[in-house]
Structures are given as structure tokens and as C-alpha cells.
Design a protein around this motif. Sequence first.
Motif: not given
Length: 539
Positions: A400-424
Motif C-alpha cells: 500500500a501507499h502508507d501516509t502518516l498524519l500527525g496533528h499537534s503533539y501527535g506530529s511530535l510523536v510521528s516525527g520521533k517515530m520517523l527519525a528513530g527508524d532508518e526504514t520507516p
Amino acid sequence: MQKSLQGEALDAAVTQLRELSKNFQYAQVECGLISAALNAFALELRMAKVKLDLAVDDAGDANLKVREDGSVSYSAWIEEPGGTSIPGGNVSGGTSLVQGPGINPNHNVAQAYANRIAEAVKEAAEADAKWAPKLRNLKADDDLTVSHRDWADTQKDMRGARKDAGDYMDLILEPPKDGTPQENAKWWKGLSEEQRSDYVSLNLATVGTLDGLPSEVRDEGNRYVLRTSTADLELERANLIGQRDMLSPNGRYSVSGATGRIKDIDKKLAGLEQVQEHLDSTGRKDLPELYLLGIDNEKNGHAIISVGNPDGADNVTTYVPGMNTKLETIGKDIDRAESLYSQSVAMGDPDKKYASLMWLDYDAPQNPVSVAGEKLADRGAPVLNEFLDGLQVSHQGEPAHDTLLGHSYGSLVSGKMLAGDETPPVDAAIFVGSPGVGVDRADDLNLSPESVWAGKSANDVVAGLPTRTIYNPWSWGERPFGVDPTAPEFGGNRFGVQDGNKWPPFSAHSLYWDENSESLKNMALIVNGEYPMSGTVPE
């Protein structure tokens, strides 16, 4: 019916159908327990039958005859040619061997086999005596109402059946402890259909939590947890009200402990009810079936809901809400997932399938003090990563084409997840109303900067950091969560968002899903892998 009819008759029919659905769900749970119990009973009978068959075969090999009643006949014994003959006979199980002169040696041989046969039959009878009352107990009240007590009793039935079926369950491998989505999926694929059915029937609450399992399986488990959680809270509430009324029959005295707990229960029940109402809304708003991929009422509560089945979708979007999100008010966040689904379908390829998820499986901050820290985001990021990995593992067909959508503090959670995985486990990221995503550059998110999008309203006080206002709890110093993801120096893409109201202060922070809005249409285009209608793309 809901698409083509309206009026009192429709409302009455839908109400009755929902009650019927509840009856079917309850019957499915109890029938699953009956099926698993019968399989456990059958295993114990099979084990006894194996012993019986071996004993009968061994007796035949010893030239002994086994009768229908389980007794064993033996032939006469002649000590030597022309000597004294000791007559043969017939023995039944449960008798000790005998010694002494004049005893036919074949007697003790036959007795040993008869005892083995009797022991096997005894084990079968004990299994029958054990399971007969347990199976009789797996029945509903003689009415068509599935009460909270009925749902609570299913948990007791399940614990009892799981305990009694221990020998049978030992033959079914348990899922790996703290397993990865890949390990969970491998375990699931290694079970037979019957083993899967029985494991699910006896462990409904467990299968709903296992990343990597099919969404339909997780949905079944979590819908059960939703029913039993509601039942447990309703029963506890009724008990507390009884205690309160007994201690203060005229309401003249405050029973603070009971009153406080009742208020807490009411909030959790409100959230569970909102989830149930959305699950029951299939058929409205041209939405597909909803899948409940996670639910609990711990702390402020958690829930994961997918609009459409992500396992077969071509485009999958996971929305991570932020500040002040909790089970008590979860309905608005499910509405947002539904709105994005509808807009994505309206602006997308009619031949493609979609799934739009609302993921609240972390403890979102509930006040400015906790929002100003990264601790909750640090805890939530790896949980989000595991879940998204699980979606990829359980997906069927082409990726699938997967998209992650983070809002408000959820964008920080999303950003940390992406930054912590070399192949998100996503192909694109969208941040709206973001106070920062934990990094200063789009390159640090392990995605192509061309796949990183951000939007904010001009009057969004959260996304307006580091503007200093009395309404902005993060503005007293440097921007704490990194460079504004809509800023040119961040290196991602910015899409257009309609302006929001300046008053009340946080109203513009919630406008991104407004119907037919610029922001919603642009997010839908990004979900479809297209460029927004408005915005800027840094060179």
C-alpha cells in the motif's frame, strides 16, 4: 436501509438490528467457547482411546479375547503333556493379581490387560464427568436481552474454559512473548484453522493487541473487549451508586470516594459509547466497515479505529492526534479519520481501496505542562512504529501507499517515530498544527523530503511557535521541538490551509478537517500521491 430510507420506521428497525447484532456477537463468543471446550474434551477422549486401543491390541497379540464389556478371557493351562489342566476363565478390570498354587498363569496376564482396559475407560468416564457440567454452564439466560451481567459472565466462562482446557491448549503454541509483528504473523500462520479458531475463542482480549495479525482477527477481539469493558464499568458504577445511596440515603452527605470514581467511570463510558456508536454507523455517510484495532480504558484511554480494512487497501493513512486527546472525547477524532477517508475517495482513483485510521495508543498530554515535554512522545513513538510495522506485515497483495498524519503533539510523536527508524514503515508524512517534529530538517525523518508535507493556519497558536503570547505555553524560550516543519529551512513541502479564527485562541488549531476546506482537500491529494492545489515546494 440507512442509505435509502428515513423516518421512525427506519430508526426502529436499526435499533432492533443493533440488538440482534449484539445477540449474534454474544452467541459467537459463547459458541466459540463451546467449540474449544468440545475440542479439549475430544482430546481427553482421544488420549483415553489410544490407551484402550493399545491394551486391546496387546491382549490380542497375547492370544487373549477381549469382550464387549471390557473383560478378558483366557484359555486353560496344561502344565505338561498329560499333566493336570487348569481351566481358563474370564476377568474384569480393577482386580489385583493373584498368586499361589493352582492358579492359571494366563489368569494374571489377562488380568493385567483387563486392568489397562478398565483404566482407559475410567479416564474417558472422568473426562465426560468433568466436561458435561462445564458445557451445560455455557448457556445464556432464557431471554433475548444481552445484559451487562451476561457480558461480564463471558469473561468468567472464558477463564474457566481456558483453565480446564490446559492440556489441549498446551498443543497450541502461544504467541511469542513481546513478539515483533513479524514474529506474531509467523506464529499465526503456523497454526491450523481449528487451532486459530480455538485460540481466538479462549483469548479474545489477547489477539486484539497483537501487531501483525490480520485486522479482521484483531477487530473481533477488540469488539469483545469493548463490550466487556463497558459491562464491567456499568456494573461497577451500579455497585458504587448502591454503596453511596446506602451511606447517604437522603443525599445529605457526600461520599467523595464513590462520587469521584463514578465521575471517572462516566467519562470512560462516554468514550466507549462513542466508539460503539461509530462502529454501529456502518452504512451512514457512505462509509465502509470500521475495524477496531485497539481499545482500553487505562488512564485516559486508548483506541485505534480504521475506516475500511487496511489489509486490502491501496492507500492507507494513519492519523495521530495530539494535545487533549482522550477516550472521553474520541468521537471527534474518529470523525476526522472518516472525513479524510471520504475526501480521499472523492478525489482519488475509483478503482483503488482506501483505509483511514485514527491511532490513539499513547498517552496524549492533557495540560500545557506535559505538552511542553517530550517524554510522552518518546514513549509513544516506538509503539506507533510497531503498529505501523504490523500494518505492513498483515497487508495482502501489492504494498500500500502508507501516509502518516500527525496533528499537534501527535506530529511530535510521528516525527520521533520517523527519525528513530532508518526504514520507516510509511511512504509519506503530513504534519498539521505542529509545534515541531523533534528534528530540524526533513532529511532527518528518513523519508525523501519530497514526501514530507506540513501545513498550518495563520492563526494556529500551537503551530505559531515561537510567537510569544499568554496562550502559548511553549513560547517562553527557544522552540523546544525543532524547526517549524512549514519553514523553508526545514526542507520539506508546505501546503495551503485556510485561515482560522483568532478567537477563541485554540479554534484555528482544529480546523484542518473542516468539510470541503482547503486543508482537507490538500491532505486528500497528498494521501493519493498527488501535489496539493495550493502551497509551496522548497527548491
